[in-house]
Design a protein around this motif. Structure first.
Motif, mmCIF file in Angstrom:
data_model
loop_
_atom_site.group_PDB
_atom_site.id
_atom_site.type_symbol
_atom_site.label_atom_id
_atom_site.label_comp_id
_atom_site.label_asym_id
_atom_site.label_seq_id
_atom_site.Cartn_x
_atom_site.Cartn_y
_atom_site.Cartn_z
ATOM 1 N N MET A 170 48.233 31.925 47.914
ATOM 2 C CA MET A 170 48.344 33.128 47.110
ATOM 3 C C MET A 170 47.871 34.325 47.926
ATOM 4 S SD MET A 170 46.917 32.454 43.322
ATOM 5 C CE MET A 170 47.445 30.959 42.550
ATOM 6 N N PRO A 171 48.540 35.445 47.803
ATOM 7 C CA PRO A 171 48.071 36.639 48.512
ATOM 8 C C PRO A 171 46.716 37.090 47.973
ATOM 9 C CG PRO A 171 50.318 36.948 47.665
ATOM 10 C CD PRO A 171 49.810 35.660 47.110
ATOM 11 N N ALA A 172 45.881 37.615 48.873
ATOM 12 C CA ALA A 172 44.533 38.045 48.491
ATOM 13 C C ALA A 172 44.578 39.117 47.412
ATOM 14 C CB ALA A 172 43.776 38.552 49.712
ATOM 15 N N PHE A 179 46.658 39.495 44.982
ATOM 16 C CA PHE A 179 46.891 38.858 43.696
ATOM 17 C C PHE A 179 45.610 38.218 43.169
ATOM 18 C CE2 PHE A 179 47.989 35.040 41.238
ATOM 19 C CZ PHE A 179 48.632 35.644 40.172
ATOM 20 N N LEU A 180 44.865 37.543 44.045
ATOM 21 C CA LEU A 180 43.622 36.909 43.628
ATOM 22 C C LEU A 180 42.589 37.928 43.166
ATOM 23 C CD1 LEU A 180 43.324 34.086 46.273
ATOM 24 C CD2 LEU A 180 43.679 33.818 43.830
ATOM 25 N N HIS A 181 42.498 39.065 43.851
ATOM 26 C CA HIS A 181 41.550 40.102 43.422
ATOM 27 C C HIS A 181 41.966 40.679 42.074
ATOM 28 C CE1 HIS A 181 38.931 40.091 46.854
ATOM 29 N NE2 HIS A 181 39.995 40.028 47.646
ATOM 30 N N LYS A 182 43.257 40.818 41.837
ATOM 31 C CA LYS A 182 43.730 41.296 40.530
ATOM 32 C C LYS A 182 43.373 40.272 39.453
ATOM 33 C CE LYS A 182 47.622 43.499 38.304
ATOM 34 N NZ LYS A 182 46.792 44.449 37.636
ATOM 35 N N MET A 183 43.505 38.984 39.781
ATOM 36 C CA MET A 183 43.116 37.938 38.830
ATOM 37 C C MET A 183 41.647 38.054 38.461
ATOM 38 S SD MET A 183 45.094 34.492 40.160
ATOM 39 C CE MET A 183 43.720 33.508 39.689
ATOM 40 N N LEU A 184 40.813 38.392 39.428
ATOM 41 C CA LEU A 184 39.382 38.529 39.158
ATOM 42 C C LEU A 184 39.121 39.583 38.104
ATOM 43 C CD1 LEU A 184 37.524 38.402 42.577
ATOM 44 C CD2 LEU A 184 37.150 36.959 40.596
ATOM 45 N N VAL A 199 39.145 34.010 47.494
ATOM 46 C CA VAL A 199 40.203 33.307 48.210
ATOM 47 C C VAL A 199 39.677 31.970 48.728
ATOM 48 C CG1 VAL A 199 41.725 33.394 50.232
ATOM 49 C CG2 VAL A 199 41.403 35.425 48.827
ATOM 50 N N SER A 200 38.400 31.915 49.078
ATOM 51 C CA SER A 200 37.787 30.690 49.593
ATOM 52 C C SER A 200 37.166 29.837 48.492
ATOM 53 C CB SER A 200 36.712 31.042 50.618
ATOM 54 O OG SER A 200 37.291 31.728 51.698
#
Length: 136
Positions: free
Chosen positions: A1-3, A5-10, A88-89
């Motif tokens: 997943m792009p970083a 996108f993951l930050h938006k999920m947060l 991400v990790s």
């Protein structure tokens, strides 16, 4: 997943149901969306120790990696672990219901809820006291 996108999920994680996990040789850290009383928050948990609650997952992760959370009861120095500063990790896991939590963690959430209720009562305007002879 792009970083990104993951930050938006947060930031939108209240829509998600689950937690982020990071396993270390000393134990497992979790950042978990939960409800405490009427408030939604992100709880930082090490093993069964509640280390704090934050408005966003990003704030929870930042507080954890910068050493701004309380130490776990075992005295572990969290900053020495070099925890990842990005989810991400971390591993995202779907939610488990409250019955899977240990009694000590359920008690910690209950105590946090009681403290939040006291804080909200303390910040509310004082109730008007009735004159001793007045009826309600």
């Amino acid at each position: 997943m792009p970083a990104r996108f993951l930050h938006k999920m947060l930031e939108e994680a209240p829509m998600l149901s689950g937690c982020w996990l990071y396993e270390t040789p000393q134990g497992v850290f979790r950042i978990e969306w939960t409800r405490i009383g009427t408030r939604s928050c992100f709880a930082v948990i090490f093993e069964q120790d509640l280390l704090g609650c934050y408005d966003t997952a990003t704030a929870a992760l930042t507080a954890l990696v910068q050493g701004e959370t309380p130490k776990p009861r075992c005295g572990l120095n969290i900053q020495r672990l070099n925890l990842p500063q990005s989810v991400v990790s971390w591993t995202f896991c779907p939610a488990a219901d409250d019955s899977n939590r240990s009694p000590s963690l359920r008690q910690a959430f209950a105590l946090q809820a009681a403290a939040m209720m006291r804080e909200s009562d303390a910040s509310a305007p004082p109730k008007q006291a009735l004159h001793p002879g007045a009826s309600p």
